[in-house]
Design an enzyme around this catalytic site. Sequence first.
Site, short mmCIF file in Angstrom:
data_model
loop_
_atom_site.label_atom_id
_atom_site.label_comp_id
_atom_site.label_asym_id
_atom_site.label_seq_id
_atom_site.Cartn_x
_atom_site.Cartn_y
_atom_site.Cartn_z
N ASP A 209 30.80 46.66 42.79
CA ASP A 209 30.88 45.39 43.49
C ASP A 209 31.34 45.61 44.93
O ASP A 209 31.88 46.67 45.26
CB ASP A 209 31.87 44.45 42.79
CG ASP A 209 33.26 45.08 42.71
OD1 ASP A 209 34.06 44.86 43.64
OD2 ASP A 209 33.54 45.82 41.74
N ASP A 211 34.16 44.36 47.41
CA ASP A 211 35.47 43.74 47.19
C ASP A 211 35.58 42.41 47.92
O ASP A 211 34.77 42.08 48.80
CB ASP A 211 36.57 44.71 47.65
CG ASP A 211 37.87 44.48 46.91
OD1 ASP A 211 37.83 44.41 45.66
OD2 ASP A 211 38.92 44.38 47.57
#
Length: 263
Positions: A209, A211
């Site tokens: 991902d 952040d």
Amino acid sequence: MTKSRPQIGIIGGSGLYSLFTDAREEFPDTPYGKASAALTIGRLGGREVAFLPRHGRHHQYAPHGINYRANVWSLQAAGVQQIIGVGAVGSLTPSIPPGSLVVPDQLVDRTTSRVQTYFDCPRVAHASFADPYCPTGRRTALQAAEKCGWPPVDGGVQVVIEGPRFSTRAESQWYAAQGWSTIGMTAHPEVVLARELGLCYTPLSLVTDLDAGVEEGNGVTQHEVMEAFATSLGRLHGVLDELVPLLAEERECACASLRPGAL
């Protein structure tokens, strides 16, 4: 018949169980209580390998609640000399998008409550930790990823936070402003404990991902991280299949000599 002892250990998620053939289980005793789970020992790439799920078989241990000392000790007790640490991380920069494989060369500890040494009083020792990861292992990991057609990110700073919560947007932006590249919750104290035992530690960080501070949106969710990690499991298996047989049977790095002696 004497069982062979694995020289290589893998610490990672439970999805890596499917790596092995002819697997058996061992639960080595440690002076620090029980490890997260029994070691699964089997063959990978023609080598004997021990696998340990750091969060337990059912992901029942949060990052701050893992018995890191027992985990690393149990691998050494089984015969392991080289550890491959597989973990999910967030990216602190758009230049390292989700799906990237990072082999960091530096680490920043932002944890707050973890026991991070085997040298309890009155035994005192100070580990050399300027370069946390095994340089030979890192080079070999990069080579293995390239052979698999997954060009890795060579180097970078991973910041390790306490967890189990994810960062606020302000925290994430501050980490990024320091020039750090990825963020996770488990690399420390795992790697420093390996250093104290004179073991090699090679990181494989899968970016799941971006952040919270990197882009607008709702921030990181647990579902997003787990789903992204599961999606890349096949590619991780491929890298490990290449990496394990490439690791030297006789270590030529300095990791063993960096093991500190108690004063």
